[in-house]
Enzyme design. Structure first.
Site, mmCIF file in Angstrom:
data_model
loop_
_atom_site.group_PDB
_atom_site.id
_atom_site.type_symbol
_atom_site.label_atom_id
_atom_site.label_comp_id
_atom_site.label_asym_id
_atom_site.label_seq_id
_atom_site.Cartn_x
_atom_site.Cartn_y
_atom_site.Cartn_z
ATOM 1 N N TYR A 119 0.801 -1.420 0.151
ATOM 2 C CA TYR A 119 0.617 0.157 0.255
ATOM 3 C C TYR A 119 0.550 1.571 -0.150
ATOM 4 C CZ TYR A 119 -3.719 -3.054 0.402
ATOM 5 O OH TYR A 119 -4.873 -4.342 0.322
ATOM 6 N N PHE A 406 -10.541 -3.566 10.513
ATOM 7 C CA PHE A 406 -12.268 -4.283 9.581
ATOM 8 C C PHE A 406 -11.664 -4.148 8.449
ATOM 9 C CE2 PHE A 406 -9.601 0.419 10.039
ATOM 10 C CZ PHE A 406 -9.206 0.542 8.069
#
Length: 406
Positions: A119, A406
């Site tokens: 990322y 999450f």
């Protein structure tokens, strides 16, 4: 690439992209029809890539707020990023991430990274770190006196009102924590037996102050383990949330005293967790450092004008952003006395600092110091003193963390 179709997902895609995710993370079993994750998936915010009529890649975003220095801000919570093993190295991930970041309405995006190297290529910076605690509870004791107030045992799903009341009180002051609506609380407190992995059903304990108000809670479960010498149960703590120091101390005192237990584990704690300063032997907390939230600035001026600052600063930032050109360029950030924001606007001036958007993302929650990034050359100073002043302004009095993946 013409054989690959990138599109918005529909509810009919759920099992297909769930299978891709399970395979990518080597998770056994098929998608569970009873899993409450279905209730929080926002299909219009999920992207899938289709090849020959089959879903082979996905990424999603969840609509939640994030606590930031001095407030709470909507943030795209990026999740479900996966590419089938038979379709990697074809540019599908870059295509999805580019489409996602150019389309999200929020000023920032956050995610948990399976591997950080993935990322950083898309402008995400390491904005918080977390510590896993594996505590030999017989070797530590609290240095505080016994608290007033009472403890009440409960089933988490049956006391959501009390849990959410405490959480919402604490949230604005804890950078990196995410908001939870009723649907999220229902999902987080669901406890199907298929997901217990040898632990008891989920448990909660509430701390009630002498006036009867709930000031804190802990959610946990216990694994029943014995050896030839007797019991050695493990208490696995999901989270400890306390609105007062007294509640925090009382909850940890309880967790350290659960009968037959020998180990207390907390998977997501702060690098500056108050518990380190509350016990008599902090090294016995067994802390292990890991990365936490990765943050991506999507709309630079809106992001920088949404947070508060620890000190006044007037600095010209030269920012690079290979993926979102609207962020690139030279910006003047002016913060007045008391940390009040004055302005953040494009300027045609010589820069005081040069840095990438990922470095701004890393510093955004106040945990990663621009001064430290300057030591490895990621932040370049053109005006003497600019690094120190800007690093101080971006800092915050509470270290960021996240207590929920999450």
């Amino acid at each position: 690439m013409s054989d690959y179709v990138l599109r918005t997902s529909t509810p009919e895609d759920f099992d297909a992209f769930s299978r891709v995710i399970l395979d990518a993370f080597a998770t056994p079993g098929a998608p569970d029809a009873t899993d409450t994750i279905r209730t929080v998936v926002e299909f219009p915010r999920y992207l899938v890539v289709e090849h020959d009529g089959r879903v082979v890649a996905s990424t999603g975003a969840l609509t939640r707020d994030l606590a930031i220095p001095g407030g709470v801000l909507p943030a795209a919570h990026v999740t479900a990023v996966s590419v089938a093993a038979t379709h990697t190295r074809k540019g599908l991930l870059r295509r999805m991430m580019t489409e996602q970041l150019t389309g999200v309405p929020e000023a920032i995006a956050v995610l948990w990274a399976s591997e950080g190297r993935i990322y950083q290529r898309f402008g995400y910076g390491l904005a918080s770190q977390n510590v896993t605690l594996r505590i030999d509870r017989r070797e530590v004791a609290l240095r505080t006196a016994q608290e007033d107030g009472t403890l009440r045992a409960a089933v988490p799903s049956e006391v959501v009102k009390e849990l959410s009341g405490v959480y919402d009180r604490v949230l604005p002051g804890r950078p990196g924590w995410s908001s939870r609506n009723e649907t999220w609380w229902a999902h987080l407190t669901s406890d199907p037996e298929s997901r217990r992995d040898g632990y008891t059903a989920a448990r909660a304990v509430l701390y009630q102050n002498p006036d009867g108000g709930v000031d804190g809670y802990a959610r946990f479960k216990v694994r029943n383990t014995w050896d030839d010498n007797g019991p050695k149960h493990e208490v696995n703590v999901t989270e400890v949330v306390a609105a007062t120091p007294v509640a925090y101390s009382a909850l940890w005192r309880f967790l350290f005293r659960i009968d037959l237990s020998r180990t207390v584990v907390l998977g997501l704690s702060n690098v500056d967790e108050p518990l380190f300063h509350l016990v008599d032997e902090p090294r016995r907390l067994g802390g292990k450092l890991g990365d936490g939230l990765w943050l991506r600035i999507v709309d630079l001026p809106r992001a920088l004008t949404s947070r508060k600052y620890a000190a006044p600063v007037d600095v010209v930032l030269e920012v690079t952003d290979a993926l979102l050109p609207s962020n690139a360029g030279t910006w003047r950030l002016r913060v007045g006395a008391g940390g009040a924001l004055v302005n953040c606007a494009r300027v045609d001036s010589a820069p005081d600092l040069t840095l990438d958007v990922a470095d701004l993302g890393a510093a955004y929650l106040g945990g990663t110091k621009l001064g430290m990034l300057a030591l490895n050359g990621r932040v370049v100073e053109h005006r003497p003193g600019a690094v120190a002043a800007t690093s101080t302004a971006f800092g915050w009095h509470v270290t960021p963390s996240s207590i929920e993946i999450f």
